[in-house]
Motif scaffolding. Structure first.
Motif, PDB file in Angstrom:
ATOM      1  N   LEU B  27       0.834  -1.200   0.000  1.00 47.94           N
ATOM      2  CA  LEU B  27       0.000   0.000   0.000  1.00 47.94           C
ATOM      3  C   LEU B  27       0.872   1.255   0.000  1.00 47.94           C
ATOM      4  CD1 LEU B  27      -2.909   0.375  -0.316  1.00 47.94           C
ATOM      5  CD2 LEU B  27      -3.230   0.255   2.127  1.00 47.94           C
ATOM      6  N   GLU B  28       2.047   1.162   0.604  1.00 47.84           N
ATOM      7  CA  GLU B  28       2.940   2.324   0.601  1.00 47.84           C
ATOM      8  C   GLU B  28       3.467   2.577  -0.807  1.00 47.84           C
ATOM      9  OE1 GLU B  28       6.403   1.983   3.100  1.00 47.84           O
ATOM     10  OE2 GLU B  28       6.523   4.166   3.294  1.00 47.84           O
ATOM     11  N   ALA B  29       3.707   1.491  -1.532  1.00 45.23           N
ATOM     12  CA  ALA B  29       4.230   1.618  -2.897  1.00 45.23           C
ATOM     13  C   ALA B  29       3.163   2.155  -3.848  1.00 45.23           C
ATOM     14  CB  ALA B  29       4.727   0.262  -3.390  1.00 45.23           C
ATOM     15  N   CYS B  83      -0.849   6.683   4.270  1.00 48.27           N
ATOM     16  CA  CYS B  83      -0.605   8.110   4.405  1.00 48.27           C
ATOM     17  C   CYS B  83       0.392   8.336   5.522  1.00 48.27           C
ATOM     18  CB  CYS B  83      -1.914   8.818   4.715  1.00 48.27           C
ATOM     19  SG  CYS B  83      -1.747  10.582   4.732  1.00 48.27           S
ATOM     20  N   SER B  84       1.557   8.836   5.143  1.00 43.10           N
ATOM     21  CA  SER B  84       2.618   8.989   6.143  1.00 43.10           C
ATOM     22  C   SER B  84       2.456  10.292   6.931  1.00 43.10           C
ATOM     23  CB  SER B  84       3.982   8.954   5.455  1.00 43.10           C
ATOM     24  OG  SER B  84       3.991   9.865   4.369  1.00 43.10           O
ATOM     25  N   ASN B  85       1.613  11.156   6.439  1.00 43.44           N
ATOM     26  CA  ASN B  85       1.382  12.431   7.115  1.00 43.44           C
ATOM     27  C   ASN B  85       0.695  12.204   8.462  1.00 43.44           C
ATOM     28  OD1 ASN B  85       0.639  14.988   7.945  1.00 43.44           O
ATOM     29  ND2 ASN B  85      -0.097  15.617   5.928  1.00 43.44           N
ATOM     30  N   ARG B  86       1.418  12.481   9.524  1.00 37.40           N
ATOM     31  CA  ARG B  86       0.844  12.241  10.846  1.00 37.40           C
ATOM     32  C   ARG B  86       0.185  13.486  11.422  1.00 37.40           C
ATOM     33  NH1 ARG B  86       0.967   7.645   9.995  1.00 37.40           N
ATOM     34  NH2 ARG B  86      -1.136   8.059  10.640  1.00 37.40           N
ATOM     35  N   GLU B  87       0.247  14.590  10.680  1.00 33.83           N
ATOM     36  CA  GLU B  87      -0.450  15.800  11.123  1.00 33.83           C
ATOM     37  C   GLU B  87      -1.937  15.671  10.817  1.00 33.83           C
ATOM     38  OE1 GLU B  87       1.368  18.187  12.676  1.00 33.83           O
ATOM     39  OE2 GLU B  87       2.987  16.731  12.405  1.00 33.83           O
ATOM     40  N   HIS B  88      -2.702  16.518  11.456  1.00 32.80           N
ATOM     41  CA  HIS B  88      -4.129  16.579  11.126  1.00 32.80           C
ATOM     42  C   HIS B  88      -4.276  17.171   9.734  1.00 32.80           C
ATOM     43  CE1 HIS B  88      -8.411  17.316  11.438  1.00 32.80           C
ATOM     44  NE2 HIS B  88      -8.169  18.521  10.959  1.00 32.80           N
ATOM     45  N   HIS B  89      -4.940  16.430   8.882  1.00 34.03           N
ATOM     46  CA  HIS B  89      -5.120  16.919   7.516  1.00 34.03           C
ATOM     47  C   HIS B  89      -6.253  16.149   6.856  1.00 34.03           C
ATOM     48  CE1 HIS B  89      -2.943  13.231   6.832  1.00 34.03           C
ATOM     49  NE2 HIS B  89      -3.237  13.313   5.551  1.00 34.03           N
ATOM     50  N   HIS B  90      -6.551  16.528   5.633  1.00 35.98           N
ATOM     51  CA  HIS B  90      -7.597  15.831   4.892  1.00 35.98           C
ATOM     52  C   HIS B  90      -7.062  15.415   3.541  1.00 35.98           C
ATOM     53  CE1 HIS B  90     -10.505  16.751   7.938  1.00 35.98           C
ATOM     54  NE2 HIS B  90     -10.070  17.994   7.946  1.00 35.98           N
ATOM     55  N   HIS B  91      -7.911  14.776   2.775  1.00 38.81           N
ATOM     56  CA  HIS B  91      -7.444  14.247   1.496  1.00 38.81           C
ATOM     57  C   HIS B  91      -8.232  14.772   0.322  1.00 38.81           C
ATOM     58  CE1 HIS B  91      -5.736  10.675   3.910  1.00 38.81           C
ATOM     59  NE2 HIS B  91      -4.767  11.503   3.610  1.00 38.81           N
ATOM     60  N   PHE B  92      -7.526  14.986  -0.736  1.00 41.30           N
ATOM     61  CA  PHE B  92      -8.166  15.201  -2.019  1.00 41.30           C
ATOM     62  C   PHE B  92      -8.011  13.903  -2.795  1.00 41.30           C
ATOM     63  CE2 PHE B  92      -7.784  15.979  -6.546  1.00 41.30           C
ATOM     64  CZ  PHE B  92      -8.967  16.633  -6.808  1.00 41.30           C
ATOM     65  N   VAL B  93      -9.117  13.333  -3.205  1.00 40.51           N
ATOM     66  CA  VAL B  93      -9.105  12.029  -3.856  1.00 40.51           C
ATOM     67  C   VAL B  93      -9.511  12.180  -5.315  1.00 40.51           C
ATOM     68  CG1 VAL B  93     -10.149   9.739  -3.856  1.00 40.51           C
ATOM     69  CG2 VAL B  93      -9.729  10.918  -1.700  1.00 40.51           C
TER      70      VAL B  93
END
Lengths: 144, 144
Positions: B27-29, B83-93
DNA sequence: CTCTAAATAGAAATGATTTCGTTTTAGAAT
DNA sequence: ATTCTAAAACGAAATCATTTCTATTTAGAG
C-alpha cells in the motif's frame, strides 16, 4: 405540504406519485435520518403493495435530484435525511439519536467549536473529503 | 522500510506478521488508494496461502490504529490509502486515477479553490460531516 | 525453547442493495 | 373525459462485497 412536495418533484422533473410523496412526507416528519428499510416498514401499511426496491430507488433518485440528503454513516449503510435548507451547508449528525443539524458555514476547526458551543454535545470525528478529478485526469474526463 | 513498519505496528500494539508487513509495503508503494481485493490478488503470489478475509481484517485493524486511512468512495466500497502524514489533515481524492493528495488545512470554500489552483483539476463534490453526540446524548454516551 | 494470545485459513454465511422482466400508472395530448 | 406513452412500481431472484466461524498456525514475551 404535499403540494409543496409535488411542486418540488415537478421542478426536479420527477412524477409526483403517491408513494414518492409518502416517502418524502415520512422523511420530512422524521427528526433525523432513516434507512430505506425502516421507511419501507413504516410505509407499507399505507399501501396494499409497496416494494422495498421502490423505496431504495426513490430515495436514490430523490437524493440525486437534491431533494434529499444522503448521510455518510460509519456502518456504511444507506441513510437519508430530509433537509429543507437549500443553501450550501453541511450537517452535524448525532450517531446516537440520529438528529441532523445544519452547519451553515465551512471552516472546520472553528466549526467544531461552534457546534459544541451552540448545541452542546461532542464531535467525535469528522469527514472531510473532496472528490473530483486531478489535473491529469480533468482533461480526458473519464471515471475509472 | 519494513523496519519502520514493524516499529509502527509495535507502537500500535500489533504483531509484525509477514503478511501484515506485506500489506503495508504494497500500500505504501501504491500511488493512490486500493481495495482489499486488489491488494489480495497481488499479494497472494508472495505467499503460499493468503486469505481474502485476512486482508480485510488487517486493513480494518490498521485503519483503526491510524496506520492507514480509509477512503470514502461514492461506490461505497472499501478503499485504503497509506498516508505517512501524521499531522491533522484531509485528502483530495481523484476519482479517476485514485491519487490521494494531502490537504493541510481546513476551511472548505478556500480549500477547493486552493486545491484547484495548486494542483489543477476539478473538485466535483466534497464530503464534510461531523460525527459525534448531540447535547442530549453526550450525557448517557450510548451509540444506537 | 515454551507457551499463549494473537493471527490466519478457508469455506460458508450474511444481508444490504440491485437487477430483471412484467405490470401499472401519472400526466400530457387529444 | 379518454387515450397514450414514458416513467414508475412490483417482487422474486441475483449479486457480491464483507463478515463469521472453527480449527490451525505463529509471533514474540518470558
Amino acid at each position: 405540504m404535499e403540494q409543496c412536495h409535488a411542486t418540488a418533484l415537478k421542478a426536479a422533473g420527477m412524477k409526483a406519485t403517491p408513494k414518492r410523496l409518502a416517502i418524502l412526507e415520512m422523511l420530512e416528519a422524521e427528526p433525523g435520518y432513516a434507512s430505506p428499510e425502516e421507511l419501507w416498514k413504516r410505509l407499507k401499511d399505507r399501501f396494499d403493495r409497496l416494494g422495498l426496491p421502490t423505496v431504495y430507488r426513490n430515495l436514490e433518485e430523490l437524493s440525486a435530484s437534491g431533494v434529499l440528503s444522503k448521510v455518510i454513516h460509519p456502518n456504511r449503510q444507506l441513510y437519508y435525511y430530509f433537509c429543507s435548507n437549500r443553501e450550501h451547508h453541511h450537517h452535524f449528525v448525532c450517531l446516537s439519536c440520529r438528529k441532523v443539524e445544519d452547519i451553515p458555514a465551512c471552516g472546520i476547526e472553528a466549526l467544531e467549536q461552534e457546534v459544541t458551543r451552540r448545541n452542546g454535545g461532542k464531535v467525535l470525528s469528522h469527514i472531510l473529503q473532496l472528490n473530483g478529478l486531478c489535473g491529469g485526469c480533468a482533461d480526458n474526463g473519464e471515471i475509472r
